[in-house]
Design a protein around this motif. Structure first.
Motif, PDB file in Angstrom:
ATOM      1  N   ASP A   1       0.864  -1.171   0.000  1.00  8.66           N
ATOM      2  CA  ASP A   1       0.000   0.000   0.000  1.00  8.66           C
ATOM      3  C   ASP A   1       0.908   1.232   0.000  1.00  8.66           C
ATOM      4  O   ASP A   1       1.440   1.626   1.037  1.00  8.66           O
ATOM      5  CB  ASP A   1      -0.892   0.005   1.240  1.00  8.66           C
ATOM      6  N   PRO A   2       1.123   1.846  -1.169  1.00  8.31           N
ATOM      7  CA  PRO A   2       2.119   2.923  -1.272  1.00  8.31           C
ATOM      8  C   PRO A   2       1.628   4.234  -0.659  1.00  8.31           C
ATOM      9  O   PRO A   2       1.125   5.124  -1.340  1.00  8.31           O
ATOM     10  CB  PRO A   2       2.331   3.058  -2.781  1.00  8.31           C
ATOM     11  N   ALA A   3       1.787   4.372   0.674  1.00  7.38           N
ATOM     12  CA  ALA A   3       1.348   5.582   1.373  1.00  7.38           C
ATOM     13  C   ALA A   3       2.194   6.788   0.981  1.00  7.38           C
ATOM     14  O   ALA A   3       1.793   7.934   1.221  1.00  7.38           O
ATOM     15  CB  ALA A   3       1.422   5.356   2.882  1.00  7.38           C
ATOM     16  N   HIS A   4       3.356   6.548   0.386  1.00  9.35           N
ATOM     17  CA  HIS A   4       4.214   7.653  -0.056  1.00  9.35           C
ATOM     18  C   HIS A   4       3.765   8.200  -1.408  1.00  9.35           C
ATOM     19  O   HIS A   4       4.382   9.112  -1.946  1.00  9.35           O
ATOM     20  CB  HIS A   4       5.664   7.160  -0.166  1.00  9.35           C
ATOM     21  N   ALA A   5       2.673   7.667  -1.952  1.00 16.23           N
ATOM     22  CA  ALA A   5       2.170   8.100  -3.258  1.00 16.23           C
ATOM     23  C   ALA A   5       0.881   8.903  -3.087  1.00 16.23           C
ATOM     24  O   ALA A   5       0.004   8.546  -2.309  1.00 16.23           O
ATOM     25  CB  ALA A   5       1.918   6.889  -4.154  1.00 16.23           C
ATOM     26  N   HIS A   6       0.777   9.987  -3.838  1.00  9.21           N
ATOM     27  CA  HIS A   6      -0.399  10.861  -3.809  1.00  9.21           C
ATOM     28  C   HIS A   6      -0.975  10.909  -5.222  1.00  9.21           C
ATOM     29  O   HIS A   6      -0.261  11.231  -6.179  1.00  9.21           O
ATOM     30  CB  HIS A   6      -0.004  12.256  -3.335  1.00  9.21           C
ATOM     31  N   ASN A   7      -2.257  10.604  -5.360  1.00  9.26           N
ATOM     32  CA  ASN A   7      -2.889  10.505  -6.678  1.00  9.26           C
ATOM     33  C   ASN A   7      -4.001  11.543  -6.810  1.00  9.26           C
ATOM     34  O   ASN A   7      -4.917  11.591  -5.989  1.00  9.26           O
ATOM     35  CB  ASN A   7      -3.467   9.105  -6.878  1.00  9.26           C
ATOM     36  N   ILE A   8      -3.911  12.358  -7.871  1.00  5.38           N
ATOM     37  CA  ILE A   8      -4.851  13.467  -8.050  1.00  5.38           C
ATOM     38  C   ILE A   8      -5.421  13.455  -9.462  1.00  5.38           C
ATOM     39  O   ILE A   8      -4.670  13.432 -10.450  1.00  5.38           O
ATOM     40  CB  ILE A   8      -4.153  14.818  -7.787  1.00  5.38           C
ATOM     41  N   ILE A   9      -6.753  13.459  -9.576  1.00  7.46           N
ATOM     42  CA  ILE A   9      -7.423  13.561 -10.882  1.00  7.46           C
ATOM     43  C   ILE A   9      -7.426  15.018 -11.323  1.00  7.46           C
ATOM     44  O   ILE A   9      -7.922  15.889 -10.606  1.00  7.46           O
ATOM     45  CB  ILE A   9      -8.882  13.051 -10.792  1.00  7.46           C
ATOM     46  N   VAL A  10      -6.884  15.312 -12.499  1.00  6.84           N
ATOM     47  CA  VAL A  10      -6.839  16.702 -12.984  1.00  6.84           C
ATOM     48  C   VAL A  10      -7.770  16.942 -14.172  1.00  6.84           C
ATOM     49  O   VAL A  10      -8.015  18.087 -14.560  1.00  6.84           O
ATOM     50  CB  VAL A  10      -5.400  17.116 -13.367  1.00  6.84           C
ATOM     51  N   GLY A  11      -8.292  15.883 -14.774  1.00  5.87           N
ATOM     52  CA  GLY A  11      -9.198  16.052 -15.912  1.00  5.87           C
ATOM     53  C   GLY A  11     -10.046  14.815 -16.101  1.00  5.87           C
ATOM     54  O   GLY A  11      -9.627  13.708 -15.765  1.00  5.87           O
ATOM     55  N   SER A  12     -11.294  15.013 -16.615  1.00 10.20           N
ATOM     56  CA  SER A  12     -12.209  13.884 -16.738  1.00 10.20           C
ATOM     57  C   SER A  12     -13.240  14.130 -17.832  1.00 10.20           C
ATOM     58  O   SER A  12     -13.369  15.237 -18.370  1.00 10.20           O
ATOM     59  CB  SER A  12     -12.938  13.659 -15.412  1.00 10.20           C
ATOM     60  N   ASN A  13     -13.999  13.083 -18.127  1.00 14.08           N
ATOM     61  CA  ASN A  13     -15.059  13.157 -19.127  1.00 14.08           C
ATOM     62  C   ASN A  13     -16.122  14.179 -18.728  1.00 14.08           C
ATOM     63  O   ASN A  13     -16.672  14.883 -19.578  1.00 14.08           O
ATOM     64  CB  ASN A  13     -15.684  11.767 -19.293  1.00 14.08           C
ATOM     65  N   ARG A  14     -16.418  14.269 -17.431  1.00 11.24           N
ATOM     66  CA  ARG A  14     -17.432  15.213 -16.948  1.00 11.24           C
ATOM     67  C   ARG A  14     -17.079  16.651 -17.329  1.00 11.24           C
ATOM     68  O   ARG A  14     -17.947  17.421 -17.753  1.00 11.24           O
ATOM     69  CB  ARG A  14     -17.576  15.064 -15.434  1.00 11.24           C
ATOM     70  N   LEU A  15     -15.808  17.022 -17.204  1.00 12.21           N
ATOM     71  CA  LEU A  15     -15.390  18.369 -17.585  1.00 12.21           C
ATOM     72  C   LEU A  15     -15.630  18.617 -19.068  1.00 12.21           C
ATOM     73  O   LEU A  15     -16.076  19.702 -19.473  1.00 12.21           O
ATOM     74  CB  LEU A  15     -13.909  18.574 -17.255  1.00 12.21           C
ATOM     75  N   ALA A  16     -15.331  17.621 -19.889  1.00 18.76           N
ATOM     76  CA  ALA A  16     -15.536  17.754 -21.341  1.00 18.76           C
ATOM     77  C   ALA A  16     -17.018  17.911 -21.662  1.00 18.76           C
ATOM     78  O   ALA A  16     -17.407  18.734 -22.498  1.00 18.76           O
ATOM     79  CB  ALA A  16     -14.956  16.539 -22.055  1.00 18.76           C
ATOM     80  N   LEU A  17     -17.867  17.124 -21.010  1.00 18.59           N
ATOM     81  CA  LEU A  17     -19.312  17.201 -21.256  1.00 18.59           C
ATOM     82  C   LEU A  17     -19.890  18.547 -20.830  1.00 18.59           C
ATOM     83  O   LEU A  17     -20.771  19.094 -21.505  1.00 18.59           O
ATOM     84  CB  LEU A  17     -20.029  16.074 -20.515  1.00 18.59           C
ATOM     85  N   GLU A  18     -19.408  19.101 -19.735  1.00 20.39           N
ATOM     86  CA  GLU A  18     -19.904  20.399 -19.277  1.00 20.39           C
ATOM     87  C   GLU A  18     -19.597  21.493 -20.290  1.00 20.39           C
ATOM     88  O   GLU A  18     -20.404  22.401 -20.522  1.00 20.39           O
ATOM     89  CB  GLU A  18     -19.308  20.745 -17.912  1.00 20.39           C
ATOM     90  N   GLU A  19     -18.428  21.415 -20.910  1.00 22.07           N
ATOM     91  CA  GLU A  19     -18.094  22.405 -21.939  1.00 22.07           C
ATOM     92  C   GLU A  19     -18.965  22.223 -23.178  1.00 22.07           C
ATOM     93  O   GLU A  19     -19.449  23.198 -23.773  1.00 22.07           O
ATOM     94  CB  GLU A  19     -16.616  22.285 -22.319  1.00 22.07           C
ATOM     95  N   ALA A  20     -19.185  20.967 -23.582  1.00 22.02           N
ATOM     96  CA  ALA A  20     -20.066  20.707 -24.727  1.00 22.02           C
ATOM     97  C   ALA A  20     -21.483  21.213 -24.429  1.00 22.02           C
ATOM     98  O   ALA A  20     -22.151  21.777 -25.316  1.00 22.02           O
ATOM     99  CB  ALA A  20     -20.086  19.214 -25.046  1.00 22.02           C
ATOM    100  N   LYS A  21     -21.944  21.028 -23.223  1.00 21.11           N
ATOM    101  CA  LYS A  21     -23.276  21.517 -22.821  1.00 21.11           C
ATOM    102  C   LYS A  21     -23.357  23.028 -22.951  1.00 21.11           C
ATOM    103  O   LYS A  21     -24.340  23.585 -23.463  1.00 21.11           O
ATOM    104  CB  LYS A  21     -23.567  21.087 -21.379  1.00 21.11           C
ATOM    105  N   HIS A  22     -22.335  23.708 -22.471  1.00 24.43           N
ATOM    106  CA  HIS A  22     -22.280  25.168 -22.564  1.00 24.43           C
ATOM    107  C   HIS A  22     -22.359  25.629 -24.022  1.00 24.43           C
ATOM    108  O   HIS A  22     -23.107  26.560 -24.355  1.00 24.43           O
ATOM    109  CB  HIS A  22     -20.988  25.658 -21.912  1.00 24.43           C
ATOM    110  N   GLN A  23     -21.613  24.961 -24.885  1.00 23.38           N
ATOM    111  CA  GLN A  23     -21.607  25.335 -26.298  1.00 23.38           C
ATOM    112  C   GLN A  23     -22.951  25.040 -26.962  1.00 23.38           C
ATOM    113  O   GLN A  23     -23.442  25.820 -27.785  1.00 23.38           O
ATOM    114  CB  GLN A  23     -20.485  24.595 -27.030  1.00 23.38           C
TER     115      GLN A  23
END
Length: 504
Positions: free
Chosen positions: A270-292
Motif C-alpha cells: 500500500d504505497p502511502a508515499h504516493a499521492h494521486n490526483i485527478i486533474v481532468g475527466s469526461n465530466r469536464l468535457a461534457l460540461e463544456e459541450a453543454k455550454h456550447q
C-alpha cells in the motif's frame, strides 16, 4: 448550420477543454523564493534539485511539455512513453505548445502502435522502471498518467512474455471483457501496474497527476493504476478468466504467475508515499459541450458521464431516446407509451451511473416541441467481437444507432421521426477509435436507407465488426469523424442533436 457542423463544434469544444495546457496550469503551482515549493491541490512539496518526471499515455506528451514549462530548472530528468507518431501529428497540426523544447531534459519514447504494447513501449517501461528504482528518500517523482497508459507501460512479470500477455488481453477483449476486467488481469501480470511503479520508486515521494479515461474515475484502474495498490486478488483474476471460459486457454506462464504468492519482503504494497490526483475527466468535457450547445439554442441535457455496456444495447438506448424526443408533441399516443416503457426497461437493465431517466423525461416532455434538443453523454462501451472486420466501438455504435432508427421507421415510428432531423455522433476524445485513423462517426435516421440504395448491407458489415470499412467506403467517408491524435484522452463523447425539419 447543418447538424453535423454543430456536432463537430461540440466535440471539438469538449476535447479542447481537457487538453493538457489548461489542466496542468490549474493543478501545478510553483512557489519560488529561498525555499521553492511545488504546490498541488494545497499540498506542498519542497524542491531542491530533487524532482524527476515520468509519464505514459495518449495525453502525456502535452502534459509533460506544460509541466516542464512550469517547473523549469527544478526538473532534473524525465522519461515519457507516448503513442507512435504523436510528435509528428502534433507538429503537422501546429500544436507546438504540446511538444517538448529541443533542449528538454525529458526523453520521449514512442510506441504502442494501434494501442497495442510493443518492443518500443517495453523499452520505455524498462527505462521508467530503472529511473524510479534509482530514487532516494530525498527525491520527488512526478508521474503523469492518462488513458492509453496500460499499452505504453508493459512490464510483464517473468516468465510471462509480452506476446503471452497480449494473447491474454486479446482473448478477453474478444469475449467482451470490460476495461475494468482487462486492467485487473493486466495489473496481476505487471511489474509496474497495480502500484508497482510507486513500489519501485520507494522511498521517494510520488505525486501522480491523472487524466481519467475510465467510467467513475477509479485511480486504481486508470492506466492500470501504476501508483495505486490493486484492491483485487488472484482469486478475482481466476474468476474473470472463468467467466469468459478462458481458465484452460491461457499460457502456462500466466497461470504460474497468478498462482505464485506475493513476496513478504520489499516495499509496502500500500504505497502511502504516493499521492494521486485527478486533474481532468469526461465530466469536464461534457460540461463544456453543454455550454456550447446551449449557446447554439439547444435544450441540453447531460445523461451521464458513465455510459457503459455492450454496444448494441447502448445503441438501442440512444435510438429510443431519439424516438421519444420526436414523439414529444403527440399527446396520448400509444406509440409514445410503448417507446417510453422500452426505454425505462433498457435503462434499468444497463444501470448507467448518474442517469436520471425520470428527471430527463420530465424536462423533455415539458419542453417546447419546436425547440431543438441536445443529449450528451460520455463513457466507454464494449464490443463483442464476432468477425474479422476493422472498426472501433464509436464507429460501431454510430452505425448501430442508425440501424435501430431505420428499423423503428419501418415498424411504425416513421411518421414522427420524419418530422425531425436527428444526428448521432460518437467519438473518442483521443482521436483514435480502435485500430483506425478515425475518432468515430456521425449517423442519422436516413443513413441505412441511403446505404441500401448504394447496395451496402449494413447488417452484414456489423456482423463482422466491420464498421470502419463501411464508413470508409460509403459516400467516400463523409460520415467519419477524423481529428487525428488530439493529445488528450477522457473516454468517448456521445451527442444526439434533434431539431424540427426546416430548423436553422
Amino acid at each position: 448550420m447543418a447538424l453535423k457542423e454543430h456536432g463537430l463544434h461540440l466535440f471539438r469544444s469538449a476535447v479542447g477543454t481537457v487538453l493538457p495546457g489548461p489542466m496542468l496550469k490549474k493543478a501545478l503551482v510553483l512557489e519560488t523564493g529561498r525555499r521553492p515549493r511545488l504546490v498541488v491541490h494545497g499540498r506542498p512539496f519542497e524542491l531542491k534539485r530533487n524532482l524527476y518526471l515520468v509519464g505514459f499515455g495518449k495525453a502525456v506528451l502535452g502534459m509533460a511539455a506544460v509541466a516542464e514549462s512550469i517547473l523549469g530548472d527544478h526538473l532534473v530528468r524525465g522519461i515519457v512513453s507516448v503513442p507512435q507518431g504523436i510528435q509528428a501529428t502534433l507538429q503537422l497540426k501546429g500544436m507546438r505548445e504540446m511538444l517538448l523544447k529541443p533542449q528538454s531534459c525529458i526523453q520521449v519514447i514512442e510506441g504502442a502502435k494501434h494501442n497495442l504494447p510493443d518492443r518500443e513501449s517495453l523499452k520505455a517501461a524498462d527505462a521508467i522502471r530503472e529511473l524510479a528504482e534509482g530514487l532516494t528518500a530525498e527525491d520527488l517523482l512526478l508521474v503523469l498518467i492518462s488513458g492509453g497508459g496500460s499499452a505504453l507501460l508493459p512490464a510483464p512479470v517473468p516468465p510471462v512474455t509480452l506476446e503471452e500477455k497480449q494473447t491474454v488481453t486479446k482473448l478477453l477483449a474478444s469475449k467482451g471483457a470490460t476495461i475494468q476486467e482487462l486492467n485487473t488481469i493486466r495489473k496481476a501480470l505487471s511489474l509496474l501496474k497495480g502500484g508497482g511503479l510507486a513500489r519501485a520508486a520507494f522511498p521517494a515521494q510520488v505525486l501522480s497527476l491523472i487524466l481519467s479515461d475510465i467510467v467513475g474515475d477509479p485511480v486504481d484502474l486508470i492506466a492500470s493504476g501504476p501508483t495505486v495498490a490493486s484492491p483485487h486478488s488472484v482469486q478475482d483474476c481466476f474468476q474473470i478468466l472463468a467467466k469468459y471460459d478462458l481458465a484452460n486457454t491461457i499460457p502456462e506462464s500466466v497461470r504460474t504467475v497468478l498462482s505464485s504468492p506475493a513476496p513478504d519482503c520489499g516495499p509496502p504494497r500500500d504505497p502511502a508515499h504516493a499521492h494521486n490526483i485527478i486533474v481532468g475527466s469526461n465530466r469536464l468535457a461534457l460540461e463544456e459541450a453543454k455550454h456550447q450547445a446551449e449557446n447554439l439554442g439547444y435544450l441540453t441535457l447531460v445523461l451521464s458521464d458513465a455510459v457503459c455496456g455492450e454496444v448494441s444495447t447502448v445503441a438501442c438506448l440512444y435510438s429510443l431516446f431519439i424516438q421519444l424526443v420526436c414523439l414529444r408533441g403527440t399527446g396520448n399516443d400509444p406509440l409514445k407509451d410503448k417507446v417510453g416503457d422500452a426505454l425505462s426497461n433498457l435503462a434499468a437493465e444497463l444501470e448507467i451511473p448518474g442517469l436520471d431517466l425520470v428527471g430527463t423525461l420530465n424536462v423533455l416532455q415539458g419542453s417546447q416541441v419546436e425547440r431543438p434538443v441536445c443529449l450528451l453523454a460520455g463513457g466507454e462501451t464494449t464490443v463483442r467481437l464476432q468477425g474479422t472486420g476493422k472498426g472501433g466501438r464509436n464507429q460501431e455504435l454510430a452505425l448501430r444507432v442508425a440501424l435501430e432508427l431505420h428499423r423503428a421507421k419501418a415498424s411504425g415510428g416513421g411518421t414522427s421521426l420524419e418530422k425531425y432531423e436527428a444526428l448521432f455522433l460518437s467519438g473518442g476524445t483521443d482521436g483514435q477509435d480502435g485500430p483506425t485513423e478515425a475518432a468515430g462517426a456521425f449517423s442519422s435516421q436516413e443513413l441505412v436507407g441511403m446505404a441500401e440504395q448504394d447496395n451496402f448491407n449494413v447488417e452484414a458489415f456489423l456482423s463482422h465488426n466491420d464498421s470502419h470499412t463501411f464508413f470508409t467506403r460509403f459516400q467516400n467517408g463523409r460520415h467519419l469523424l477524423v481529428t487525428g491524435l488530439t493529445g488528450t484522452n477522457v473516454m468517448d463523447i456521445h451527442a444526439v442533436l434533434i431539431r424540427a425539419r426546416g430548423g436553422k
